[in-house]
Design a protein around this motif. Structure first.
Motif, PDB file in Angstrom:
ATOM      1  N   GLY A  53      -5.571 -13.438   9.441  1.00 37.32           N
ATOM      2  CA  GLY A  53      -5.401 -12.244  10.265  1.00 37.32           C
ATOM      3  C   GLY A  53      -3.940 -12.042  10.597  1.00 37.32           C
ATOM      4  O   GLY A  53      -3.172 -13.001  10.679  1.00 37.32           O
ATOM      5  N   ILE A  54      -3.565 -10.790  10.785  1.00 33.20           N
ATOM      6  CA  ILE A  54      -2.171 -10.440  11.080  1.00 33.20           C
ATOM      7  C   ILE A  54      -2.120  -9.533  12.301  1.00 33.20           C
ATOM      8  O   ILE A  54      -2.924  -8.605  12.428  1.00 33.20           O
ATOM      9  CB  ILE A  54      -1.534  -9.700   9.875  1.00 33.20           C
ATOM     10  N   SER A  55      -1.159  -9.791  13.184  1.00 29.13           N
ATOM     11  CA  SER A  55      -0.922  -8.904  14.323  1.00 29.13           C
ATOM     12  C   SER A  55      -0.147  -7.678  13.856  1.00 29.13           C
ATOM     13  O   SER A  55       0.843  -7.813  13.130  1.00 29.13           O
ATOM     14  CB  SER A  55      -0.103  -9.614  15.402  1.00 29.13           C
ATOM     15  N   ALA A  56      -0.593  -6.501  14.275  1.00 33.76           N
ATOM     16  CA  ALA A  56       0.090  -5.259  13.913  1.00 33.76           C
ATOM     17  C   ALA A  56       0.240  -4.385  15.143  1.00 33.76           C
ATOM     18  O   ALA A  56      -0.743  -4.124  15.841  1.00 33.76           O
ATOM     19  CB  ALA A  56      -0.683  -4.521  12.828  1.00 33.76           C
ATOM     20  N   GLY A  57       1.455  -3.938  15.388  1.00 38.44           N
ATOM     21  CA  GLY A  57       1.712  -3.096  16.553  1.00 38.44           C
ATOM     22  C   GLY A  57       1.972  -1.650  16.196  1.00 38.44           C
ATOM     23  O   GLY A  57       2.128  -0.795  17.065  1.00 38.44           O
ATOM     24  N   ASN A  58       2.020  -1.362  14.884  1.00 31.25           N
ATOM     25  CA  ASN A  58       2.226   0.015  14.432  1.00 31.25           C
ATOM     26  C   ASN A  58       1.637   0.183  13.036  1.00 31.25           C
ATOM     27  O   ASN A  58       1.221  -0.792  12.402  1.00 31.25           O
ATOM     28  CB  ASN A  58       3.712   0.388  14.461  1.00 31.25           C
ATOM     29  N   LEU A  59       1.619   1.416  12.557  1.00 27.68           N
ATOM     30  CA  LEU A  59       0.988   1.717  11.274  1.00 27.68           C
ATOM     31  C   LEU A  59       1.704   1.031  10.112  1.00 27.68           C
ATOM     32  O   LEU A  59       1.063   0.527   9.188  1.00 27.68           O
ATOM     33  CB  LEU A  59       0.950   3.233  11.060  1.00 27.68           C
ATOM     34  N   GLU A  60       3.013   0.990  10.168  1.00 27.88           N
ATOM     35  CA  GLU A  60       3.789   0.362   9.086  1.00 27.88           C
ATOM     36  C   GLU A  60       3.399  -1.115   8.923  1.00 27.88           C
ATOM     37  O   GLU A  60       3.156  -1.580   7.809  1.00 27.88           O
ATOM     38  CB  GLU A  60       5.286   0.480   9.392  1.00 27.88           C
ATOM     39  N   GLU A  61       3.329  -1.836  10.035  1.00 26.27           N
ATOM     40  CA  GLU A  61       2.945  -3.254   9.978  1.00 26.27           C
ATOM     41  C   GLU A  61       1.517  -3.422   9.470  1.00 26.27           C
ATOM     42  O   GLU A  61       1.216  -4.344   8.713  1.00 26.27           O
ATOM     43  CB  GLU A  61       3.083  -3.881  11.370  1.00 26.27           C
ATOM     44  N   ALA A  62       0.643  -2.519   9.894  1.00 23.27           N
ATOM     45  CA  ALA A  62      -0.761  -2.594   9.482  1.00 23.27           C
ATOM     46  C   ALA A  62      -0.909  -2.385   7.977  1.00 23.27           C
ATOM     47  O   ALA A  62      -1.618  -3.138   7.296  1.00 23.27           O
ATOM     48  CB  ALA A  62      -1.579  -1.549  10.239  1.00 23.27           C
ATOM     49  N   LEU A  63      -0.239  -1.371   7.432  1.00 21.91           N
ATOM     50  CA  LEU A  63      -0.346  -1.071   6.002  1.00 21.91           C
ATOM     51  C   LEU A  63       0.284  -2.169   5.157  1.00 21.91           C
ATOM     52  O   LEU A  63      -0.219  -2.507   4.084  1.00 21.91           O
ATOM     53  CB  LEU A  63       0.302   0.289   5.696  1.00 21.91           C
ATOM     54  N   GLU A  64       1.373  -2.736   5.656  1.00 23.66           N
ATOM     55  CA  GLU A  64       2.033  -3.845   4.949  1.00 23.66           C
ATOM     56  C   GLU A  64       1.106  -5.058   4.872  1.00 23.66           C
ATOM     57  O   GLU A  64       0.962  -5.695   3.830  1.00 23.66           O
ATOM     58  CB  GLU A  64       3.331  -4.205   5.684  1.00 23.66           C
ATOM     59  N   ALA A  65       0.458  -5.381   5.998  1.00 19.40           N
ATOM     60  CA  ALA A  65      -0.466  -6.526   6.043  1.00 19.40           C
ATOM     61  C   ALA A  65      -1.640  -6.297   5.102  1.00 19.40           C
ATOM     62  O   ALA A  65      -2.062  -7.204   4.381  1.00 19.40           O
ATOM     63  CB  ALA A  65      -0.949  -6.751   7.470  1.00 19.40           C
ATOM     64  N   GLN A  66      -2.168  -5.082   5.118  1.00 12.67           N
ATOM     65  CA  GLN A  66      -3.289  -4.761   4.231  1.00 12.67           C
ATOM     66  C   GLN A  66      -2.871  -4.913   2.766  1.00 12.67           C
ATOM     67  O   GLN A  66      -3.598  -5.515   1.966  1.00 12.67           O
ATOM     68  CB  GLN A  66      -3.761  -3.330   4.501  1.00 12.67           C
ATOM     69  N   LYS A  67      -1.707  -4.385   2.432  1.00 14.07           N
ATOM     70  CA  LYS A  67      -1.204  -4.454   1.052  1.00 14.07           C
ATOM     71  C   LYS A  67      -1.038  -5.907   0.596  1.00 14.07           C
ATOM     72  O   LYS A  67      -1.301  -6.252  -0.554  1.00 14.07           O
ATOM     73  CB  LYS A  67       0.143  -3.719   0.966  1.00 14.07           C
ATOM     74  N   ASN A  68      -0.628  -6.768   1.522  1.00 11.84           N
ATOM     75  CA  ASN A  68      -0.375  -8.174   1.176  1.00 11.84           C
ATOM     76  C   ASN A  68      -1.619  -9.053   1.209  1.00 11.84           C
ATOM     77  O   ASN A  68      -1.548 -10.253   0.980  1.00 11.84           O
ATOM     78  CB  ASN A  68       0.695  -8.755   2.106  1.00 11.84           C
ATOM     79  N   GLY A  69      -2.766  -8.450   1.535  1.00  6.18           N
ATOM     80  CA  GLY A  69      -4.022  -9.195   1.435  1.00  6.18           C
ATOM     81  C   GLY A  69      -4.576  -9.779   2.713  1.00  6.18           C
ATOM     82  O   GLY A  69      -5.369 -10.727   2.673  1.00  6.18           O
ATOM     83  N   ALA A  70      -4.201  -9.207   3.876  1.00  9.21           N
ATOM     84  CA  ALA A  70      -4.784  -9.681   5.141  1.00  9.21           C
ATOM     85  C   ALA A  70      -6.291  -9.438   5.132  1.00  9.21           C
ATOM     86  O   ALA A  70      -6.772  -8.447   4.586  1.00  9.21           O
ATOM     87  CB  ALA A  70      -4.152  -8.948   6.324  1.00  9.21           C
ATOM     88  N   ASP A  71      -7.029 -10.358   5.738  1.00 10.87           N
ATOM     89  CA  ASP A  71      -8.481 -10.186   5.855  1.00 10.87           C
ATOM     90  C   ASP A  71      -8.847  -9.286   7.030  1.00 10.87           C
ATOM     91  O   ASP A  71      -9.864  -8.599   6.995  1.00 10.87           O
ATOM     92  CB  ASP A  71      -9.161 -11.544   6.025  1.00 10.87           C
ATOM     93  N   TYR A  72      -8.025  -9.339   8.075  1.00  4.60           N
ATOM     94  CA  TYR A  72      -8.258  -8.468   9.226  1.00  4.60           C
ATOM     95  C   TYR A  72      -6.946  -8.297   9.981  1.00  4.60           C
ATOM     96  O   TYR A  72      -5.977  -9.039   9.771  1.00  4.60           O
ATOM     97  CB  TYR A  72      -9.338  -9.050  10.154  1.00  4.60           C
ATOM     98  N   LEU A  73      -6.921  -7.311  10.870  1.00  3.04           N
ATOM     99  CA  LEU A  73      -5.750  -7.062  11.715  1.00  3.04           C
ATOM    100  C   LEU A  73      -6.116  -7.233  13.183  1.00  3.04           C
ATOM    101  O   LEU A  73      -7.244  -6.945  13.592  1.00  3.04           O
ATOM    102  CB  LEU A  73      -5.247  -5.625  11.527  1.00  3.04           C
TER     103      LEU A  73
END
Length: 203
Positions: A106-126
């Motif tokens: 899982g990755i912490s995301a505080g904005n859309l850019e961080e969320a999309l980056e985590a998703q692209k890199n294969g995060a299972d959840y945010l």
């Protein structure tokens, strides 16, 4: 292991007031917690390892995923179900190489850019937030609020939990965004009856 993100409890022993963490985690699971993250900031590696093993006894018994905050070494040492990483922690792509494809990251995301980056890199959840002001994160200037949460969640394709200042007063508003779950600390651990507190956070 099927992952239910509905009620994601993060541990913080400063709320225990002498209570046993293992017992409190068990009570929270009996009340409806579906996922546990061990989060320890100011203890030795040996102590973190010991605490994580104790919590793992409970999560294994109830077949609930156990996530370790930040510490890849602890996650590996106890063979936890996964890790949760912040924006300043080990890069996700490296963490995946180390832990393998079967572990939850899982990755912490505080904005859309961080969320999309985590998703692209294969995060299972945010973990998206902070939604509201919270006592456990002192470095938050402005929470993203319900609108910020919706903005991010509507543009991602992986599960996400909302975190930050979520309580029995506002959790329904958060869940109404369609988010997969809520992540809490004090809303459960800060209560005398953690089982009832967890129950109160389930719709």
């Amino acid at each position: 292991m099927a992952v239910d993100y509905s009620l994601y409890l993060i541990t913080d022993r400063s709320f225990l007031n002498g209570r046993n963490l293992k017992n409190v985690v068990e009570e929270s699971i009996l009340g409806g917690a579906t996922m546990i993250q061990v989060r320890e900031k100011n203890i030795s590696t040996r102590e973190f390892y010991k605490v994580s093993l104790e919590v793992q006894e409970v999560t294994n018994y109830y077949k609930i995923p156990l996530i370790i905050n930040d510490r890849m070494d602890i996650a590996q040492a106890i063979n936890a179900d996964g890790v949760h990483l912040g924006q300043d922690d080990m890069p996700l792509t490296i963490a995946r190489k180390i832990l393998g494809k079967d572990k939850i990251i899982g990755i912490s995301a505080g904005n859309l850019e961080e969320a999309l980056e985590a998703q692209k890199n294969g995060a299972d959840y945010l973990g998206i937030g902070a939604i509201f002001f919270t006592g456990t994160k002192k470095d938050i200037d402005v929470p993203i609020g319900i609108e910020g949460l919706k903005l991010i969640y509507d543009k991602i394709d992986i599960p996400a939990v909302a975190i930050g200042g979520i309580s029995e007063v506002n959790f329904k508003e958060v869940l109404n965004t369609g988010i997969d779950g809520i992540s809490v600390i004090s809303a459960i651990l800060g209560k005398d009856d953690v089982k009832s507190a967890a129950k109160a956070l389930r719709l």
